[in-house]
Design a protein around this motif. Structure first.
Motif, short mmCIF file in Angstrom:
data_model
loop_
_atom_site.label_atom_id
_atom_site.label_comp_id
_atom_site.label_asym_id
_atom_site.label_seq_id
_atom_site.Cartn_x
_atom_site.Cartn_y
_atom_site.Cartn_z
N MET A 1 0.85 -1.19 0.00
CA MET A 1 0.00 0.00 0.00
C MET A 1 0.89 1.25 0.00
O MET A 1 1.83 1.36 0.78
N PRO A 2 0.64 2.22 -0.91
CA PRO A 2 1.49 3.40 -0.97
C PRO A 2 1.38 4.24 0.30
O PRO A 2 0.34 4.25 0.96
N GLN A 3 2.47 4.93 0.62
CA GLN A 3 2.48 5.78 1.81
C GLN A 3 1.50 6.95 1.62
O GLN A 3 1.46 7.56 0.56
N LEU A 4 0.71 7.22 2.64
CA LEU A 4 -0.29 8.28 2.54
C LEU A 4 0.39 9.63 2.66
O LEU A 4 1.22 9.85 3.55
N PRO A 5 0.05 10.57 1.79
CA PRO A 5 0.72 11.88 1.81
C PRO A 5 0.16 12.80 2.89
O PRO A 5 -1.04 12.76 3.20
N ASP A 6 1.03 13.62 3.47
CA ASP A 6 0.59 14.67 4.39
C ASP A 6 0.16 15.90 3.61
O ASP A 6 -0.58 16.74 4.13
N ASP A 7 0.67 16.03 2.41
CA ASP A 7 0.20 17.09 1.52
C ASP A 7 0.30 16.58 0.09
O ASP A 7 0.81 15.49 -0.16
N LEU A 8 -0.20 17.34 -0.84
CA LEU A 8 -0.21 16.92 -2.24
C LEU A 8 1.13 17.27 -2.88
O LEU A 8 1.31 18.35 -3.46
N ASP A 9 2.09 16.35 -2.77
CA ASP A 9 3.37 16.55 -3.43
C ASP A 9 3.32 15.94 -4.83
O ASP A 9 2.26 15.49 -5.29
N ALA A 10 4.46 15.92 -5.52
CA ALA A 10 4.49 15.43 -6.90
C ALA A 10 4.06 13.97 -6.99
O ALA A 10 3.34 13.58 -7.91
N VAL A 11 4.49 13.15 -6.04
CA VAL A 11 4.13 11.73 -6.06
C VAL A 11 2.63 11.56 -5.88
O VAL A 11 2.00 10.73 -6.55
N ALA A 12 2.04 12.36 -5.00
CA ALA A 12 0.59 12.28 -4.79
C ALA A 12 -0.18 12.74 -6.03
O ALA A 12 -1.20 12.15 -6.39
N VAL A 13 0.32 13.77 -6.70
CA VAL A 13 -0.33 14.25 -7.92
C VAL A 13 -0.28 13.16 -8.99
O VAL A 13 -1.26 12.92 -9.72
N ARG A 14 0.86 12.48 -9.07
CA ARG A 14 1.00 11.38 -10.04
C ARG A 14 -0.02 10.27 -9.75
O ARG A 14 -0.68 9.77 -10.67
N ARG A 15 -0.15 9.92 -8.47
CA ARG A 15 -1.09 8.85 -8.11
C ARG A 15 -2.53 9.31 -8.33
O ARG A 15 -3.38 8.52 -8.77
N TRP A 16 -2.81 10.56 -8.04
CA TRP A 16 -4.17 11.09 -8.27
C TRP A 16 -4.54 10.96 -9.75
O TRP A 16 -5.64 10.50 -10.08
N CYS A 17 -3.63 11.35 -10.63
CA CYS A 17 -3.92 11.25 -12.06
C CYS A 17 -4.16 9.80 -12.47
O CYS A 17 -5.08 9.50 -13.24
N LEU B 1 -5.69 17.42 5.79
CA LEU B 1 -5.92 17.30 4.36
C LEU B 1 -7.01 16.30 4.05
O LEU B 1 -7.84 16.51 3.14
N ARG B 2 -7.08 15.22 4.82
CA ARG B 2 -8.07 14.17 4.58
C ARG B 2 -9.49 14.71 4.77
O ARG B 2 -10.42 14.36 4.05
N THR B 3 -9.64 15.57 5.79
CA THR B 3 -10.96 16.16 6.04
C THR B 3 -11.40 17.04 4.87
O THR B 3 -12.56 17.01 4.46
N VAL B 4 -10.46 17.79 4.32
CA VAL B 4 -10.78 18.71 3.22
C VAL B 4 -11.21 17.94 1.98
O VAL B 4 -12.24 18.24 1.37
N VAL B 5 -10.43 16.92 1.58
CA VAL B 5 -10.77 16.21 0.34
C VAL B 5 -12.07 15.43 0.51
O VAL B 5 -12.87 15.35 -0.43
N THR B 6 -12.30 14.88 1.69
CA THR B 6 -13.54 14.14 1.90
C THR B 6 -14.75 15.07 1.86
O THR B 6 -15.79 14.73 1.28
N ALA B 7 -14.61 16.24 2.49
CA ALA B 7 -15.70 17.21 2.46
C ALA B 7 -16.00 17.67 1.04
O ALA B 7 -17.17 17.81 0.65
N ALA B 8 -14.96 17.90 0.26
CA ALA B 8 -15.16 18.33 -1.13
C ALA B 8 -15.88 17.25 -1.93
O ALA B 8 -16.81 17.54 -2.71
N TYR B 9 -15.48 16.01 -1.72
CA TYR B 9 -16.10 14.90 -2.45
C TYR B 9 -17.57 14.76 -2.07
O TYR B 9 -18.44 14.63 -2.94
#
Length: 602
Positions: A1-17, A159-167
């Protein structure tokens, strides 16, 4: 399982895409099926998928550029690549709006990826998308984006609260869209573009939390829905597909089949419209545009899309002119590069407006079906065999077209997505197609396009050409009258017997197979590896040629870039003659291509 990001860094952006592409791939057919606004052409899911595919490919290119170094991409580089990839690959109305949403987010996330920046990014995205649409309509993806941004507001630093609320805010807004837009309520569906955005935000939730959101169905309330309206899973109302590409009007430079030589006349279209193969009424109408009512009734006949290089002042005039021509006008981008989308009856006038504003390219004109969403074109009998080839510049595109091939131009920094290759295969209109990607980096993209075309009944053979000169060699031995397998074997053998090289300019200091290069050095790459490091193009080119011809050869192919003088070709041709009497040299102009010089030795 990939490491969960504390913020949206380049690796997180790559995984999001990557996750967003997977999500849209799963839901593409269902989103297509509920596409009723602004045109019921059944392609919103496909358009969103292709847009995100282009964004993901751009992010992967950033990571590939750092594979040989010790550093990882900066977050700013990753999010800007994501936005740029979406911009150049955007498809349709919803894809164009999604590209602007990603661009709005990228402008903020480039400065930071924590919770506070993400809140600002969501708001910036919603505002940017709304401003890009000439006449915003509620109950669409614009509403879903705005409600997602609103739901994410607050002071919580997680960060998790923000993305979940947006979703969750997006899901709730999506469920209400049938109440806001009458055409959705009558069809019993939610907005297709909004549902695509929910899928993209769901991928962001999975990126940040490590868990995919629970996909329980939400149904619309009230009397609006005739059948259950699912938000992110379950059954949907199937609708006919009706958008079809116009024969002879293709992406690429403006002078194309179906357009007068030298471009459109200053006075606009000739009387009677611009001829187009198989269109009802004989072609593109030169009469004024129709209105597209918000209830999804009869609207303009054509969707026109192109990339445009233009300044802000020229763009403002273009917006005014296109707004008068039709509807569903969306213009996104910035910094001199724009993606233009509009629905019109006079497609020629929409393209002409782009010519007056700047330089349009990757022009796409799609004819909407006029009878219950079904394709009403009279299709010509397909050819037995065709060749589709990816080329790095306009010059080679002309050469390959003259040889009978269908071309896709890969402009610098803008590799074609699989959807573009599929479109080219469809344009070729043949039972059998040989696909020449001419780039090792396109092998997966080309394979995906070939697989898609096979599902549509086309027999496709992928010849794994890694450079344009290999494609030229393969095309030279193409014989459509012989058996398909025999032809493919001959073309593959010709490509494999062609060694390839190119010159490139080093962007930074780096370790290479030939030693350490400095920024500005001229690199000679042979068969994909750096073999020569030089200080100028002529000397490096001669050294590369000598190394390649040391192993033998009968024919040298030189493809010159746009700014390379003819004198270089003359000097290299003389150099080959002096050292290798039995070797012939052919020279082509490649036009606007990444490399100043491409070399092939057969």
């Amino acid at each position: 399982m990939p490491q969960l990001p504390d913020d949206l860094d380049a690796v997180a952006v790559r995984r999001w895409c990557s996750l967003a592409l997977e999500a849209l791939g799963r839901e593409r057919a269902e989103i297509d099926a509920i596409n009723v606004y602004p045109i019921a052409d059944g392609d919103t899911g496909t358009n969103l998928y292709l847009t995100v595919e282009s964004a993901a490919a751009a992010v992967e290119a950033v990571f590939a550029a750092h594979e040989t170094g010790a550093t990882a991409p900066a977050t700013a580089d990753a999010v800007r690549a994501m936005a740029h990839g979406a911009l150049i690959g955007a498809r349709g109305n919803s894809g164009t709006i999604l590209a602007q949403l990603l661009r709005g987010m990228a402008g903020v996330l480039a400065d930071g990826g924590d919770a506070a920046h993400l809140r600002l990014a969501l708001t910036s995205a919603a505002d940017a998308a709304r401003q890009a649409v000439a006449h915003p309509v509620e109950g669409t993806v614009l509403t879903v984006a705005a409600e997602a941004a609103q739901a994410a507001r607050g002071e919580d630093p997680d960060l998790r609260t923000v993305v979940t609320a947006a979703y969750e805010g997006a899901r709730a807004a999506l469920a209400r869209t049938p109440e806001q837009l009458a055409v959705l309520g009558r069809a019993g569906v939610v907005d297709a573009g909004g549902r695509g955005l929910v899928a993209v935000l769901g991928a962001l939730v999975e990126t940040v939390t490590g868990q995919a959101p629970v996909r329980g169905p939400r149904t619309a309330s009230g009397n609006a829905a005739k059948t259950p309206v699912t938000v992110d899973g379950g059954s949907v109302v199937a609708l006919p597909v009706g958008g079809t590409p116009v024969e002879g009007v293709t992406e690429g430079s403006l002078p194309a089949a179906g357009l007068p030589a030298g471009g459109l006349p200053a006075g606009g279209l000739p009387a009677g419209g611009l001829p187009a193969a198989g269109l009802p009424g004989g072609g593109l109408s030169a009469e004024g545009p129709l209105d597209c009512p918000e209830d999804g009734g009869a609207g303009p006949a054509f969707e026109v899309i192109y990339l445009l290089e233009a300044g802000d002042e020229q763009l403002a005039r273009l917006r005014t002119r296109l707004d008068a021509l039709g509807d569903s006008l969306v213009v996104v981008g910035g910094d001199g590069l724009w993606h233009v989308h509009v629905h019109v009856d006079d497609a020629g006038a929409a393209v002409e407006a782009g010519v007056e504003a700047g330089r349009p390219y990757r022009i796409r004109i799609t004819h909407f079906a006029t009878e219950s969403g079904h394709d009403v074109r009279v299709q010509a009998e397909p050819a037995q065999r065709a060749v589709v080839v990816v080329v790095p510049g306009d010059g080679l595109a002309g050469l390959c077209t003259e040889a009978g091939a269908t071309t896709v131009i890969a402009r610098p920094g803008e590799p074609p997505a699989s959807g573009e290759l599929v479109d080219a295969i469809r344009r070729a209109h043949a039972r059998e197609v040989v696909l020449l990607p001419n780039d090792a980096a396109l092998r997966h993209t080309a394979a995906a396009a070939a697989e898609q075309a096979r599902t549509e009944g086309v027999r496709v053979a992928l010849v794994p050409t890694r450079a344009a000169v290999q494609g030229i060699a393969a095309l030279a031995v193409h014989e459509p009258d012989r058996g398909f397998d025999e032809d493919v074997v001959a073309m593959t053998a010709a490509a494999g017997a062609t060694r390839y090289a190119e010159l490139a300019v080093a962007e930074r200091q780096s370790w290479t197979m030939a030693g350490i290069c400095q920024a500005g050095d001229i690199l000679g790459l042979i068969d994909g590896d750096v073999a020569v490091i030089g200080s100028d193009v002529p000397h490096t080119a001669r050294t590369v040629l000598d190394r390649m011809l040391a192993a033998g050869g009968e024919l040298v192919t030189l493809v010159l870039g746009e700014d390379v003088p003819d004198s270089l070709a003359d000097a290299l041709e003389e150099h080959v003659r002096e050292g290798h009497l039995a070797v012939d040299t052919v020279v082509y102009r490649g036009g606007h291509q990444r490399a100043p010089l491409l070399i092939g030795v057969e």
